[in-house]
Design a protein around this motif. Structure first.
Motif: not given
Length: 354
Positions: A240-257
Motif C-alpha cells: 500500500n505505501h512501501k516504495g511510495m514517497p516518504v514525507l518530511t517536515a519540508e513537505d507541505e501537502l493538502d489532505f488529498l495530495r
C-alpha cells in the motif's frame, strides 16, 4: 523514491469537491448486508479452522491446518481494521466492543493500541516523523534514516530487501508482544479489560494446541501458524505505501495530495480484493477511511478521474509489481549503509588514496 516538494501545495477545497461527489453517489452509506455476509463467512472460516484442528488431532497433517488458520486469523484482523474505521457501525461503542472481541480475544491483537497506531498512520502516511509505520524500529525507509541508523536497523538495513519477507514471519509475534507492551501505557483505555482479553486469547490458544498435540508437533504448529499469519498481514499492508514517497517536515501537502501521493492501489480482481480485504483500493481507503470496503471499488473511477483532472499522480499496479517496488525502495535506501560497511572493510592504505 524521493520526497514530494513544497511546490505541490494545493488548496484543501480540492478534497471538499471530491468528497461531495462521493457523498452524492451514496458511497459513504453503510452496507449492513455486505458486512453481515462477510462476518458470517469469516466467522465460519475461523470456527471451521479450529473445528478441523480438533478433528485432525495428533497428526502432522496439522501443518496445513496451521496455514489455513493463519488465513482465518488474517481475515479476522482485516475485519477488526474495518471496525476501527467505523465502516461497519456508526456507533463507536458497538465498534469498540466488537473490536475488543475480534482483536484482543480472537487473534490476540490489542484493539486500542492498534487503533491509536493506525490513526496516526492515516493522519500522516509515510511521514518520517509522524507515521509509526515508517519508524526505523528494525527496517529503514529513507536515506535520512539510513544515515542516522544505529543498532539493529543499521545492521539489518544493509540487506533489508532480502530480509524483508523472512522478517515478516515474526510479525504475528511482534504484534502480540507490542499489544502486551502497550498495556503499560496510561493513555490506553480499558487497560485491565484489554489485558484480560489478551491473556485469555494466549491461554486458550496455547492450551488448545498443546492439549491436542504432543510438544514437538504443537511447537511446529505454532511456529508455522504465526509465521504464515505474519507473512499474510505483511503482504496485505506492504503493497500500500512501501516504495511510495516518504514525507518530511519540508513537505507541505493538502489532505488529498498527502493521501494520494503516498498510496498505491493494487490491481487483481475479485481474488485480490478478497485476500487483501479491500485494502488494494488503498487510495480510496485513505481518502475516505469510513467508507465500507464494498464501496471502494465503486469510488475508484470517480477518484482516479478526479486526480487525473487535477494532475495528481494516481498509481496502481499488480500485486507482484507492488512488492517489487517496495523491495527496490528498501534496497535503495539501504545503499549508504552498504557503502559505509564496504569502506570500513577496506585496507587503510586503500582508504587513504586520493
Amino acid at each position: 523514491m524521493g520526497t514530494v516538494g513544497t511546490a505541490a501545495v494545493r488548496r484543501g477545497s480540492d478534497f471538499a469537491r471530491l468528497s461531495r461527489r462521493i457523498a452524492e453517489a451514496g458511497l459513504l452509506d453503510k452496507r449492513p448486508g455486505y458486512y453481515a455476509a462477510r462476518i458470517g463467512m469469516v466467522s465460519g472460516l475461523f470456527a471451521g479452522s479450529w473445528a478441523l484442528f480438533a478433528m485432525v488431532g495428533d497428526s502432522w497433517w496439522q501443518i496445513p491446518v496451521a496455514v489455513l488458520l493463519a488465513v482465518a486469523f488474517a481475515q479476522v484482523t482485516l475485519l477488526a481494521h474495518d471496525l476501527a474505521h467505523g465502516q461497519i457501525s456508526r456507533s463507536r461503542r458497538i465498534s469498540r466492543i466488537a473490536g475488543l472481541l475480534v482483536g484482543n480475544l480472537a487473534v490476540g491483537l490489542s484493539y486500542g493500541w492498534w487503533m491509536d497506531k493506525h490513526t496516526r498512520h492515516h493522519a500522516n502516511p509515510n511521514h518520517e516523523e509522524h507515521d509509526p509505520d515508517v519508524a526505523p524500529d528494525s527496517l529503514i525507509w529513507s536515506q535520512k534514516q539510513a544515515e542516522e541508523a544505529r543498532g539493529i536497523p543499521r545492521f539489518i538495513g544493509r540487506w533489508q530487501a532480502f530480509l524483508f519477507f523472512p522478517l515478516l514471519t515474526l510479525e504475528g509475534v511482534n504484534l502480540k508482544v507490542s499489544s502486551f507492551r502497550a498495556l503499560r501505557r496510561p493513555s490506553l483505555k480499558s487497560r485491565g479489560l484489554e489485558g484480560l482479553l489478551l491473556s485469555a486469547h494466549v491461554l486458550a490458544y496455547l492450551g488448545a494446541v498443546f492439549l491436542v498435540l504432543p510438544f514437538s508437533t504443537a511447537l511446529v504448529f505454532v511456529i508455522v501458524h504465526q509465521a504464515c499469519y505474519g507473512v499474510y498481514l505483511g503482504c496485505t499492508f506492504a503493497p500500500n505505501h512501501k516504495g511510495m514517497p516518504v514525507l518530511t517536515a519540508e513537505d507541505e501537502l493538502d489532505f488529498l495530495r498527502r493521501q494520494v501521493l503516498t498510496s498505491r492501489n493494487v490491481r487483481g480482481g475479485r481474488l485480490v480484493n478478497t485476500a487483501l480485504g479491500g485494502l488494494n483500493y488503498q487510495i480510496e481507503h485513505h481518502l475516505f477511511p469510513s467508507m465500507p470496503t464494498a464501496n471502494l471499488r465503486k469510488a475508484q473511477p470517480i477518484v482516479r478521474e478526479y486526480c487525473e483532472r487535477l494532475g495528481v499522480d494516481y498509481l496502481e499496479c499488480g500485486l507482484f509489481a507492488s512488492w517489487g517496488q517496495a523491495l527496490r525502495h528498501l534496497h535503495e535506501v539501504g545503499r549508504p549503509l552498504r557503502e559505509a560497511a564496504s569502506r570500513a572493510t577496506e585496507p587503510a592504505s586503500a582508504r587513504q588514496r586520493p
